[in-house]
Design a protein around this motif. Structure first.
Motif, PDB file in Angstrom:
ATOM      1  N   ARG A 133      26.277  74.548  52.194  1.00  0.00           N
ATOM      2  CA  ARG A 133      27.232  74.215  53.249  1.00  0.00           C
ATOM      3  C   ARG A 133      27.974  72.916  52.929  1.00  0.00           C
ATOM      4  N   ARG A 134      29.275  72.865  53.320  1.00  0.00           N
ATOM      5  CA  ARG A 134      30.087  71.678  53.082  1.00  0.00           C
ATOM      6  C   ARG A 134      29.755  70.597  54.111  1.00  0.00           C
ATOM      7  N   VAL A 135      29.722  69.358  53.634  1.00  0.00           N
ATOM      8  CA  VAL A 135      29.333  68.220  54.480  1.00  0.00           C
ATOM      9  C   VAL A 135      30.263  68.074  55.680  1.00  0.00           C
ATOM     10  N   GLY A 136      31.602  68.216  55.456  1.00  0.00           N
ATOM     11  CA  GLY A 136      32.542  68.073  56.568  1.00  0.00           C
ATOM     12  C   GLY A 136      32.292  69.084  57.662  1.00  0.00           C
ATOM     13  N   ASP A 137      31.996  70.345  57.292  1.00  0.00           N
ATOM     14  CA  ASP A 137      31.711  71.375  58.281  1.00  0.00           C
ATOM     15  C   ASP A 137      30.434  71.048  59.062  1.00  0.00           C
ATOM     16  N   LEU A 138      29.443  70.536  58.344  1.00  0.00           N
ATOM     17  CA  LEU A 138      28.174  70.211  59.014  1.00  0.00           C
ATOM     18  C   LEU A 138      28.356  69.103  60.037  1.00  0.00           C
ATOM     19  N   ARG A 139      29.138  68.090  59.686  1.00  0.00           N
ATOM     20  CA  ARG A 139      29.323  66.985  60.618  1.00  0.00           C
ATOM     21  C   ARG A 139      29.980  67.466  61.913  1.00  0.00           C
ATOM     22  N   ARG A 140      30.946  68.366  61.790  1.00  0.00           N
ATOM     23  CA  ARG A 140      31.601  68.887  62.991  1.00  0.00           C
ATOM     24  C   ARG A 140      30.645  69.752  63.823  1.00  0.00           C
ATOM     25  N   GLU A 141      29.838  70.557  63.161  1.00  0.00           N
ATOM     26  CA  GLU A 141      28.911  71.433  63.894  1.00  0.00           C
ATOM     27  C   GLU A 141      27.793  70.640  64.576  1.00  0.00           C
ATOM     28  N   ILE A 142      27.261  69.659  63.878  1.00  0.00           N
ATOM     29  CA  ILE A 142      26.174  68.853  64.461  1.00  0.00           C
ATOM     30  C   ILE A 142      26.661  68.105  65.687  1.00  0.00           C
ATOM     31  N   ALA A 143      27.925  67.645  65.649  1.00  0.00           N
ATOM     32  CA  ALA A 143      28.466  66.884  66.781  1.00  0.00           C
ATOM     33  C   ALA A 143      28.504  67.707  68.057  1.00  0.00           C
ATOM     34  N   GLY A 144      28.533  69.009  67.962  1.00  0.00           N
ATOM     35  CA  GLY A 144      28.578  69.845  69.154  1.00  0.00           C
ATOM     36  C   GLY A 144      27.250  70.433  69.556  1.00  0.00           C
ATOM     37  N   GLN A 145      26.167  70.023  68.902  1.00  0.00           N
ATOM     38  CA  GLN A 145      24.838  70.584  69.189  1.00  0.00           C
ATOM     39  C   GLN A 145      23.938  69.535  69.843  1.00  0.00           C
ATOM     40  N   ARG A 146      22.888  70.012  70.512  1.00  0.00           N
ATOM     41  CA  ARG A 146      21.884  69.115  71.089  1.00  0.00           C
ATOM     42  C   ARG A 146      20.532  69.433  70.443  1.00  0.00           C
ATOM     43  N   TYR A 147      19.874  68.424  69.867  1.00  0.00           N
ATOM     44  CA  TYR A 147      18.609  68.603  69.174  1.00  0.00           C
ATOM     45  C   TYR A 147      17.555  67.655  69.757  1.00  0.00           C
TER      46      TYR A 147
END
Length: 328
Positions: free
Chosen positions: A32-46
């Motif tokens: 997975r690309r780092v930029g995509d991960l940063r955007r996805e993590i920002a919208g999740q709750r862990y």
């Protein structure tokens, strides 16, 4: 999108690594690309987002600190920033060992994997801190001789006056009874003391030395039992130490009494009494904490007063027995 979290873990029992771990963490494949991960993590709750977990299916590959993920170029893939050799633990590892493993490797979180290296969960930083604090307090309590733990020590420290009175008085009544019995015991030798008053001079010193040796031994034994040292490992060494201390004190006491009062028989009696009472004090101070511990009682509260009473009576009996054997 993040991959599905790992399935529930049957090993998640209290005070184990699996019991501390959470599966609610960001888990991604390494391509997975780092930029995509940063955007996805920002919208999740862990439960914990201090690290990103890299997995190939359920197989654990490594960890990426969130700081490294934020600093990496957006077009880089996750595999370029993976730590492929982080500290990992099995699900059944004791929580204290797991926490110290993370600290010793400079990690703020810890991955839990099974024997097939399948990812089970991540122990988050806050839980590692909780474990370290809890275990630290427990260790300090044990070293201080509180076999019932830090919470019991705190309760005893702030309990009401009435409860303090009720907890302490019974053992002090035992001590009072021992003191009266000791007075009666000395009174039985009144005739001998009248003919040789000097014999009474040494009773307090002999009783004190025996109590002091017993207190030292009792402290070592109680602390040893508190931290899980087997009684058998301490008994022989403490007994030999008590004999050596008694002999050393006797070698000093005998000549000093002879020099000060010019009475060889009295000096021999005092020297032998010091040796015998200090040696028996070691045995008493070892036996009572062990018996309390085996009975499920906390040796801190009762073994001290009881050992003092028993040893005081023994010291008086031993002293006069030796005096009559030597001086007639």
């Amino acid at each position: 999108m993040p991959s599905d979290p790992p399935p529930g873990n049957a090993h998640a029992t209290l005070e184990t690594a699996a019991g501390l771990a959470t599966a609610s963490v960001p888990v991604y494949t390494p391509d997975r690309r780092v930029g995509d991960l940063r955007r996805e993590i920002a919208g999740q709750r862990y439960d914990c987002a201090s690290h990103v977990v890299a997995c190939d299916g359920t197989a654990f590959l490594g960890l990426v600190r969130i700081e490294d993920l934020l600093a990496a170029p957006a077009d880089a893939t996750l595999q370029t920033v993976i730590d492929r050799d982080p500290p990992v633990v099995g699900p059944d590892m004791d929580q204290e060992i797991a926490a110290w493993l993370a600290v010793s490797h400079g990690e703020s979180a810890l991955a839990v994997v099974d024997a097939q290296r399948r990812f089970i969960g991540l122990v988050p930083p806050r839980r590692l801190l909780q474990v370290l604090l809890s275990e630290h307090e427990e260790d300090l309590s044990h070293l201080g001789g509180f076999t019932r733990g830090a919470m019991q020590a705190r309760v005893s420290s702030v309990e009401p006056v009435r409860r303090r009175f009720r907890h302490r008085l019974p053992w002090l009544l035992v001590g009072l009874g021992g003191a009266l019995l000791a007075a009666d015991l000395v009174g039985r030798f009144e005739a001998q003391l009248r003919t040789q008053v000097m014999l009474a001079f040494f009773i307090p010193g002999i009783v004190y030395l025996a109590d002091a040796v017993g207190t030292q031994t009792e402290t070592v034994v109680v602390r040893g039992l508190s931290v899980g040292v087997a009684f058998g490992r301490m008994a022989r060494r403490e007994l030999l130490a008590g004999l050596a201390i008694g002999l050393a004190l006797a070698v000093v006491a005998g000549p000093v009494v002879w020099w000060r009062w010019a009475d060889a028989e009295l000096a021999l009696s005092v020297g032998l009494a010091v040796f015998a009472t200090c040696s028996t004090a070691t045995v008493t101070a070892m036996a009572l904490p062990w018996l309390f511990e085996r009975s499920g009682l906390d040796p801190v509260f009762g073994s001290g007063p009881l050992a003092t009473v028993i040893q005081d009576l023994l010291s008086i009996l031993i002293y006069f027995a030796i005096v009559f054997a030597v001086m007639g």
